[in-house]
Design an enzyme around this catalytic site. Structure first.
Site, PDB file in Angstrom:
ATOM      1  N   ILE A  94      15.019  -0.748  23.648  1.00 41.16           N
ATOM      2  CA  ILE A  94      13.920  -1.430  24.612  1.00 41.16           C
ATOM      3  C   ILE A  94      13.723  -2.807  24.367  1.00 41.16           C
ATOM      4  O   ILE A  94      13.375  -3.531  25.238  1.00 41.16           O
ATOM      5  CB  ILE A  94      12.515  -0.359  24.657  1.00 41.16           C
ATOM      6  CG1 ILE A  94      12.232  -0.734  26.274  1.00 41.16           C
ATOM      7  CG2 ILE A  94      11.927  -0.884  23.792  1.00 41.16           C
ATOM      8  CD1 ILE A  94      11.063   0.422  26.436  1.00 41.16           C
TER       9      ILE A  94
ATOM     10  N   HIS B 125      16.662   6.521  12.385  1.00 44.34           N
ATOM     11  CA  HIS B 125      17.714   6.078  13.431  1.00 44.34           C
ATOM     12  C   HIS B 125      18.306   4.887  12.647  1.00 44.34           C
ATOM     13  O   HIS B 125      18.045   4.194  11.959  1.00 44.34           O
ATOM     14  CB  HIS B 125      16.892   5.417  14.691  1.00 44.34           C
ATOM     15  CG  HIS B 125      15.567   4.622  14.451  1.00 44.34           C
ATOM     16  ND1 HIS B 125      14.683   5.139  14.024  1.00 44.34           N
ATOM     17  CD2 HIS B 125      15.450   3.165  14.283  1.00 44.34           C
ATOM     18  CE1 HIS B 125      13.657   4.188  14.002  1.00 44.34           C
ATOM     19  NE2 HIS B 125      14.349   3.082  14.009  1.00 44.34           N
TER      20      HIS B 125
END
Ligand code: AMP
Ligand code: ZN
Length: 115
Positions: A32, A101
């Site tokens: 994002i 991640h």
């Protein structure tokens, strides 16, 4: 699956994410707040908080994460020019989301920022 985890919610579809790749083991979506023209987060579908929480049984899953990274780099058209793969762990590395991640970052020459 952890009910209060942001990335588990994106994987489940409860929170929107721009998904660029998905299979039975991993989901990848655009960061994002991108650090470069291409910035994708590759996330195991299984909730694991950090590298510190990996168990021996996760070994094939972590290999799969890298194979997914290679495929996504090609899909994004950045494989030949190059890219960086980063995994942050805990406070000193600035980990903010506690679902492991792999950052896939590229699309332009990257400044070296290792510390
Ligand atoms: P890290 O600092 O390694 O834990 O990375 C977490 C990353 O998640 C940061 O680069 C954030 O910009 C990114 N991020 C936070 N919230 C979202 C979201 N809702 N969708 C996509 N990426 C996010
Ligand atoms: Zn999670």
């Amino acid at each position: 699956m952890s009910s209060d985890c942001l990335f588990c919610k994106i994987i489940k579809g409860d929170i929107p994410g721009t998904i660029v790749y998905r299979d039975e083991q991993v989901t990848a979506f655009r960061d994002i707040n991108p650090a470069a023209p291409t910035h994708v987060l590759i996330v195991p579908n299984k909730h694991i908080e950090s590298v510190n929480m990996l168990i021996v049984d996760d070994e094939p899953l972590i290999g799969h994460l890298f194979i997914a990274a290679k495929k996504i780099a090609a899909q994004e058209g950045i494989a030949e020019d190059g890219y960086r793969l980063v995994v942050n762990t805990n406070a000193h590395a600035g980990q903010t989301v506690f679902h492991i991640h792999l950052h896939l970052i590229g699309g332009a020459p990257l400044k070296l920022q290792m510390g």
